[in-house]
Each structure stands twice: as structure tokens, then as C-alpha cells.
Scaffold this motif. Structure first.
Motif, short mmCIF file in Angstrom:
data_model
loop_
_atom_site.label_atom_id
_atom_site.label_comp_id
_atom_site.label_asym_id
_atom_site.label_seq_id
_atom_site.Cartn_x
_atom_site.Cartn_y
_atom_site.Cartn_z
N GLY A 142 0.89 -1.17 0.01
CA GLY A 142 0.07 0.09 0.02
C GLY A 142 0.99 1.25 -0.12
N ALA A 143 0.18 2.41 0.24
CA ALA A 143 0.89 3.72 0.42
C ALA A 143 2.16 3.71 1.38
CB ALA A 143 -0.07 4.74 0.65
N ILE A 144 2.06 3.19 2.42
CA ILE A 144 3.16 3.13 3.40
C ILE A 144 4.26 2.27 2.83
CG2 ILE A 144 3.88 2.33 5.74
CD1 ILE A 144 2.55 4.97 5.82
N GLY A 145 3.82 1.15 2.33
CA GLY A 145 4.64 0.05 1.82
C GLY A 145 5.65 0.60 0.75
N ILE A 146 4.84 1.44 -0.16
CA ILE A 146 5.62 2.14 -1.32
C ILE A 146 6.73 3.23 -0.67
CG2 ILE A 146 5.37 3.85 -3.06
CD1 ILE A 146 2.66 2.64 -3.60
N ALA A 147 6.37 4.03 0.34
CA ALA A 147 6.99 4.85 0.87
C ALA A 147 8.18 4.32 1.59
CB ALA A 147 6.46 5.81 1.82
N ARG A 148 7.92 3.28 2.35
CA ARG A 148 9.05 2.49 3.06
C ARG A 148 10.23 1.81 1.98
NH1 ARG A 148 7.33 -2.04 6.35
NH2 ARG A 148 9.27 -1.94 7.38
N THR A 149 9.54 1.23 0.85
CA THR A 149 10.52 0.84 -0.07
C THR A 149 11.47 1.52 -0.64
OG1 THR A 149 8.92 -0.66 -0.77
CG2 THR A 149 10.48 -0.19 -2.32
N PHE A 150 11.10 2.94 -0.85
CA PHE A 150 12.06 3.72 -1.36
C PHE A 150 12.92 4.65 -0.24
CE2 PHE A 150 8.92 3.74 -4.75
CZ PHE A 150 9.80 3.80 -5.92
N GLN A 151 12.36 4.49 1.23
CA GLN A 151 13.29 4.61 2.24
C GLN A 151 14.47 3.79 2.36
OE1 GLN A 151 11.33 4.95 5.89
NE2 GLN A 151 12.79 6.57 6.51
N PHE A 152 13.96 2.36 2.22
CA PHE A 152 15.13 1.43 2.33
C PHE A 152 15.98 1.51 1.34
CE2 PHE A 152 16.51 -3.12 1.82
CZ PHE A 152 16.57 -3.40 3.38
N ALA A 153 15.31 1.52 -0.07
CA ALA A 153 16.63 1.57 -0.91
C ALA A 153 17.46 2.85 -0.73
CB ALA A 153 15.69 1.83 -2.31
N GLY A 154 16.92 3.74 -0.54
CA GLY A 154 17.87 5.19 -0.19
C GLY A 154 19.02 4.99 0.84
N HIS A 155 18.54 4.25 1.82
CA HIS A 155 19.35 4.02 3.06
C HIS A 155 20.40 3.10 2.77
CE1 HIS A 155 20.34 3.51 7.48
NE2 HIS A 155 20.16 2.13 6.99
N PHE A 156 20.12 2.07 1.64
CA PHE A 156 21.25 0.94 1.23
C PHE A 156 21.77 1.22 0.03
CE2 PHE A 156 18.76 -1.42 4.67
CZ PHE A 156 19.92 -1.68 5.28
N LYS A 157 21.65 2.50 -0.37
CA LYS A 157 22.16 3.00 -1.64
C LYS A 157 21.82 2.13 -2.89
CE LYS A 157 25.81 5.57 0.72
NZ LYS A 157 25.22 5.50 2.06
N GLU A 158 20.56 1.78 -2.94
CA GLU A 158 20.26 1.17 -4.15
C GLU A 158 19.62 2.07 -5.13
OE1 GLU A 158 19.22 -3.07 -1.85
OE2 GLU A 158 17.74 -1.69 -2.54
N PRO A 159 19.38 2.16 -6.42
CA PRO A 159 18.83 3.01 -7.18
C PRO A 159 17.43 2.93 -7.14
CG PRO A 159 19.73 1.29 -8.57
CD PRO A 159 20.34 1.15 -7.22
N MET A 160 16.68 4.09 -7.69
CA MET A 160 15.28 4.29 -7.58
C MET A 160 14.66 3.10 -8.73
SD MET A 160 12.89 7.52 -8.39
CE MET A 160 13.65 8.66 -7.59
N TYR A 161 15.58 3.01 -9.80
CA TYR A 161 14.84 2.06 -10.97
C TYR A 161 15.85 1.87 -11.75
CZ TYR A 161 11.96 0.46 -14.90
OH TYR A 161 11.35 -0.33 -15.71
N VAL A 162 16.23 0.68 -12.46
CA VAL A 162 16.87 0.30 -13.56
C VAL A 162 16.41 -0.31 -14.47
CG1 VAL A 162 19.35 -0.93 -13.98
CG2 VAL A 162 19.13 0.07 -11.77
N PRO A 163 15.91 0.33 -15.66
CA PRO A 163 15.09 -0.35 -16.65
C PRO A 163 15.96 -1.43 -17.17
CG PRO A 163 15.25 1.86 -16.91
CD PRO A 163 16.13 1.75 -15.80
N GLY A 164 15.19 -2.41 -17.58
CA GLY A 164 16.00 -3.64 -18.28
C GLY A 164 16.40 -4.73 -17.51
N LEU A 165 16.62 -4.31 -16.29
CA LEU A 165 17.17 -5.38 -15.27
C LEU A 165 16.13 -6.22 -14.65
CD1 LEU A 165 19.84 -5.77 -13.40
CD2 LEU A 165 18.37 -4.43 -11.62
N ALA A 166 16.43 -7.67 -14.73
CA ALA A 166 15.62 -8.71 -14.43
C ALA A 166 15.45 -8.43 -13.07
CB ALA A 166 16.22 -10.08 -14.73
#
Length: 201
Positions: free
Chosen positions: A119-143
């Protein structure tokens, strides 16, 4: 044992967390678990303690099952301690192939934790988690990575295919299944819109 003491213990553990596993997450899981319990039954005291303590045992957050064990040992009965530990140690997703929870209390806490990941909180937490662990927002073409694979390149958006879209079908209780349907659709709409905007539409 009053829950105020447990709240202070958990707040101290999560005080410096910016990965989406802060005390606000714990509070939402507790509220949702008690909401599900009101409809489904179960021992509310066990449910509340397991919800409060569930991430103190998470090794990716610097926690251990032993620290939960040591906290509970002088405060609850042996039977309750073992029940709470079993819930916490069986809770996580780990690719979605974990054995089913043994008790209604465990099923309820697991559902509440998984509902906070979508849901909405899950979306927000996903991007917070990715930023914290220095993962990109999106990589097109990546499986997307295979379930349970924590190695290799990923992105915040890939996390939806790798985990979040699977959670709806893993809910245990009818109450959680109904809530999950709505939150799942919200994520599907978000990912579709995200990709449209990414591509300049």
C-alpha cells in the motif's frame, strides 16, 4: 509486565533507524495486529508483545533473537516466552517459502507486518529502504532477482516484483486478505504510473 516498559526498550533499539524499520513501523504493526485480532481472535497480550519486539531480532537491523530472549526471560512465563520467540523467528519473508505459522497469534502478527510492507506506506518504506542502502530508484531492463536472493543488482522498483506483489497471496487471515486486496491494487497502479512518468509520458 506493562507494555510501557517494552515500548521504551523497543524505542531505544529503533531510535536511529532510517531504513523504514523505525518505531513508527512498530506502532503501525501493533495497531494492525490488534485490529486483526479483534476480528479473528487470539491472545492479544502475546500478539502485542510479538508485534512490539519483532524487529529487535532482525539481524539486518543489528538485532538478535538472543536480545529478545534475554529481555523476555525475567518478564513472562516460559510458555509465553517460547511462543513469542517462535513467532518472531518465523516471521520474515525470506523469499516467501517459510513454513506456515503454527499459531493464530503468529499468523496475525505476520499479517500485520506484511500489510505494513504494501500500500501507500509500503511504497514509501520501499524507497526509504533503497535510499538507506544506496540502491537506485529504478534500473530499466534489469531482471528481478529470484525469491530469497539478496545478492546482485536491484532497485526500489524491482522490490515490488521481488517481494511486495507476492505478499497479497501470503496473508493468513481473512481480515488481512481483504485489506491486502486494496493495498495491492494501489501498488499496481503506482508502478504503472511510475513507469509511464519515467518514460516521459
Amino acid at each position: 509486565m506493562g507494555n510501557e516498559e517494552t515500548e521504551r526498550f523497543v524505542q531505544a533499539f529503533h531510535a536511529a533507524d532510517f531504513s523504514g524499520h523505525d518505531f513508527a513501523h512498530i506502532e503501525r504493526v501493533r495497531k494492525m495486529a490488534l485490529r486483526i485480532s479483534a476480528a479473528e481472535g487470539g491472545d492479544a497480550r502475546i500478539i502485542e508483545l510479538a508485534a512490539l519486539l519483532h524487529d529487535v531480532a532482525d539481524n539486518k537491523l543489528g538485532g538478535t533473537s538472543d536480545s529478545v530472549d534475554q529481555y523476555l526471560r525475567p518478564r513472562v512465563s516460559e510458555q509465553d516466552r517460547l511462543h513469542i520467540l517462535d513467532i518472531i523467528n518465523s516471521l520474515s519473508f525470506k523469499g516467501g517459502d517459510r513454513p506456515p505459522m503454527k499459531t493464530l497469534e503468529g499468523k496475525i502478527v505476520q499479517d500485520a507486518d506484511r500489510l505494513d510492507a504494501i500500500g501507500a506506506i509500503g511504497i514509501a518504506r520501499t524507497f526509504q529502504f533503497a535510499g538507506h542502502f544506496k540502491e537506485p530508484m529504478y534500473v530499466p531492463g534489469l531482471a528481478p532477482r529470484e525469491p530469497g536472493d539478496r545478492t546482485g543488482t536491484t532497485s526500489a522498483l524491482h522490490h515490488f516484483d521481488e517481494k511486495l506483489f507476492r505478499l497479497k497471496d501470503l496473508m493468513n487471515t481473512n481480515t488481512a486478505k481483504i485489506i491486502a486486496e486494496d493495498r495491492h491494487q494501489y501498488m499496481l497502479d503506482f508502478v504503472e504510473r511510475f513507469k509511464q512518468e519515467w518514460n516521459g509520458q
